[in-house]
Design an enzyme around this catalytic site. Structure first.
Site, PDB file in Angstrom:
ATOM      1  N   ASP A  43       0.959  -1.145   0.191  1.00  0.00           N
ATOM      2  CA  ASP A  43      -0.138  -0.366   0.319  1.00  0.00           C
ATOM      3  C   ASP A  43       0.950   1.525  -0.161  1.00  0.00           C
ATOM      4  OD1 ASP A  43      -2.770   1.314   0.286  1.00  0.00           O
ATOM      5  OD2 ASP A  43      -1.726   1.519   2.353  1.00  0.00           O
ATOM      6  N   GLU A  82      14.594 -15.470  -0.396  1.00  0.00           N
ATOM      7  CA  GLU A  82      14.796 -16.722   0.456  1.00  0.00           C
ATOM      8  C   GLU A  82      13.907 -17.501   0.454  1.00  0.00           C
ATOM      9  OE1 GLU A  82      15.604 -15.138   5.100  1.00  0.00           O
ATOM     10  OE2 GLU A  82      17.447 -13.690   3.161  1.00  0.00           O
TER      11      GLU A  82
END
Length: 532
Positions: free
Chosen positions: A199, A248
């Site tokens: 956002d 990751e």
């Protein structure tokens, strides 16, 4: 789950309080969403994006977050979120959640502690607390929601809030803020989510010194332009840091930027290979329904994103803008939010919206759908003032506050409100129009030619025919017709005029947004063709 799934994914936005209500309190919730996931699988989308469901006082429908690691009780629990993600994965759907890093709620523990400790407290440095200019705010920035972007606290200092006073902006120059959000990312990634919609991704970093504009300005949520508090270069260091975390995790977890910038090239900066994966294409959403404008914006969007190796994204509606069943027919279709949505001819509005949807779904890249558009829901323009909850509605300046009209809860079944939204006959949090009985999922399910059937057919054809076909080639056609091919065997033609146009069919008709007979494309109609 294939690699780079996001490059041509269709992602469906769920506004949790308006999607499905499991406990009958009139507000949608996570168990309600979880129960309706098979509907979304059958619709044919690849992923869902959930607007905020975190603990919040709900001053701005959850975009004022008090605790980023828990679920607001009105929506359920963390266990419900975990179960929703697991069920979605079992159905072959991915889950993207909203992240709100520009500001917190004024009820967040950090902000409450900063208020309690007073001027000079190190905790105030996590936000933008400043002394004023006498009795005036520290600078002349306006709030997106109207009025000044500063509120004074009892000890005399002021704090910055680019949105509502209940939404103080974080100071992203403070290392504790960056550390906190890295742990928030890991919390939800460990729970299993497939990514984040960021956002106000362009708003985290402010110009050093917070300089005044030197002019009177009124900003709109999706139309700010060049300013010292949006699209500063420093945001990109933040997203490079986040990208290392996302990478990751297995399965290509992604981040999508809600980023407004002065040019498409500046938007593309957010999706460079070491930053985020996608950025919303608000410029396309604001493009008028006219062949030249559409073609130019499509080319510009594809080109800008291709320059950094990213896919274009396409969307027509979301929780902040007037539904495209109305907006595309309003006099000023280029006004992104249709600041004061008007009533339009519902038949003409739906016809144009259906045509626009088939055009969007034929374009290369990723598509975002907003809940209810697959039902052809119109904007609700006659909500009484006493039920509206958009925090900007009662302000004298800034955004007009008419976002509630696109947030009315979905109709699922039955002939009277709340149309199966909840388990009993109690009212939903925003009233649903009587006309929605004919637009419910139940009313359209399995009905040839219904908008729901068209979406299901289009998404199935897109997955079968267009996945991986990255190229788009424009074709000549009559005036007012937009025509292009994709890959080796697909063509799309769009009549953007107000009259029928005779065309030379490029192949066998696959699907159309309206009746196509005898080589004549009706007004505001899109057709898909199989080209041998």
């Amino acid at each position: 789950m294939t690699e780079s799934w996001w490059r041509d994914a269709v992602i469906y936005q769920i506004y949790p309080r308006s999607f499905a209500d499991a406990n009958g309190d009139g507000i949608g919730d996570l168990p309600g969403i979880r129960a309706r996931l098979p509907y979304l699988r059958d619709l044919g989308v690849d992923a869902v994006w959930l607007s905020p469901f975190y603990l919040s006082p709900q001053a701005d429908a959850g975009y004022d977050v008090a605790d980023y690691r828990t679920v607001d009780p009105i929506f359920g629990s963390v266990g419900d979120a975990r179960g929703l993600v697991a069920d979605a994965h079992d159905l072959g759907l991915r889950v993207i959640v909203d992240l709100v890093p520009n500001h917190s709620s004024d009820q967040h523990i950090w902000f409450q502690q900063a208020l309690a400790e007073g001027p000079g407290s190190p905790l105030r440095e996590r936000y933008h607390f400043r002394d004023g200019r006498g009795d005036q705010p520290p600078n002349d920035w306006p709030s997106i929601f109207g009025g000044p972007a500063w509120t004074r606290v009892p000890d005399g200092q002021w704090y910055l809030h680019l949105f509502a006073p209940e939404q103080p902006d974080f100071n992203w120059d403070h290392p504790a803020v960056a550390d906190e959000f890295r742990t928030i990312l890991r919390f939800w990634l460990d729970l299993g989510v497939d990514g984040f919609r960021i956002d106000v991704a362009h708003g985290l970093v402010k110009e050093a010194g917070l300089p005044s504009l030197g002019r009177v300005a009124e900003w709109h949520l999706l139309d700010v332009g060049e300013s010292p508090c949006f699209d500063r270069d420093g945001v990109h260091d933040i997203y490079r840091s986040w990208r290392t975390i996302l990478d990751e995790y297995p399965g290509e977890r992604i981040a999508v930027a809600e980023a407004w910038a002065p040019t498409l090239a500046r938007v593309a900066d957010y999706v460079r290979p070491d930053e985020l994966h996608q950025a919303f294409n608000f410029s396309y959403l604001a493009t008028p329904w006219e062949p030249t404008a559409q073609r130019e914006m499509i080319d510009a969007s594809i080109g800008a994103m291709a320059a950094v190796g990213a896919p274009a994204t396409w969307t027509l509606s979301n929780h902040d803008v007037v539904r495209h069943t109305n907006r595309l027919l309003q006099a000023d279709a280029g006004d992104v939010a249709g600041r004061r949505p008007t009533e339009v001819d519902p038949v003409a509005g739906l016809r144009r919206a259906r045509a626009a949807t088939l055009l969007l779904l034929a374009l290369p890249g990723s598509a975002y759908l907003y809940q209810g558009e697959e039902l052809g829901l119109p904007e609700v323009t006659d909500l009484p003032p006493e039920v509206r909850q958009d925090p900007a509605f009662h302000r004298a300046t800034g955004q007009d506050g008419y976002r509630d009209g696109c947030r009315v809860p979905l109709p699922w079944s039955g002939t009277t409100a709340p149309y199966g939204f909840g388990p009993d006959s109690g009212p939903s949090w925003l009233p649903q129009p009587a006309s929605w009985a004919s637009l419910s999922v139940e009313a359209q399910d399995g009905v040839p030619g219904s908008t729901l059937s068209m979406y299901r057919e289009a998404l199935a054809l897109r997955r079968k025919t267009l996945t991986g076909a990255a190229t788009l080639t424009w074709q000549p056609g009559p005036t007012g017709i937009l025509s292009f091919t994709r890959g080796d065997g697909f063509a799309c033609t769009v009549n953007m005029t107000g009259a029928p146009v005779a065309i030379d069919p490029p192949g066998t008709l696959l699907l159309a947004s309206g009746p196509v007979e005898g080589g004549v494309l009706p007004p505001d109609t899109t057709a898909w063709w199989s080209v041998s």
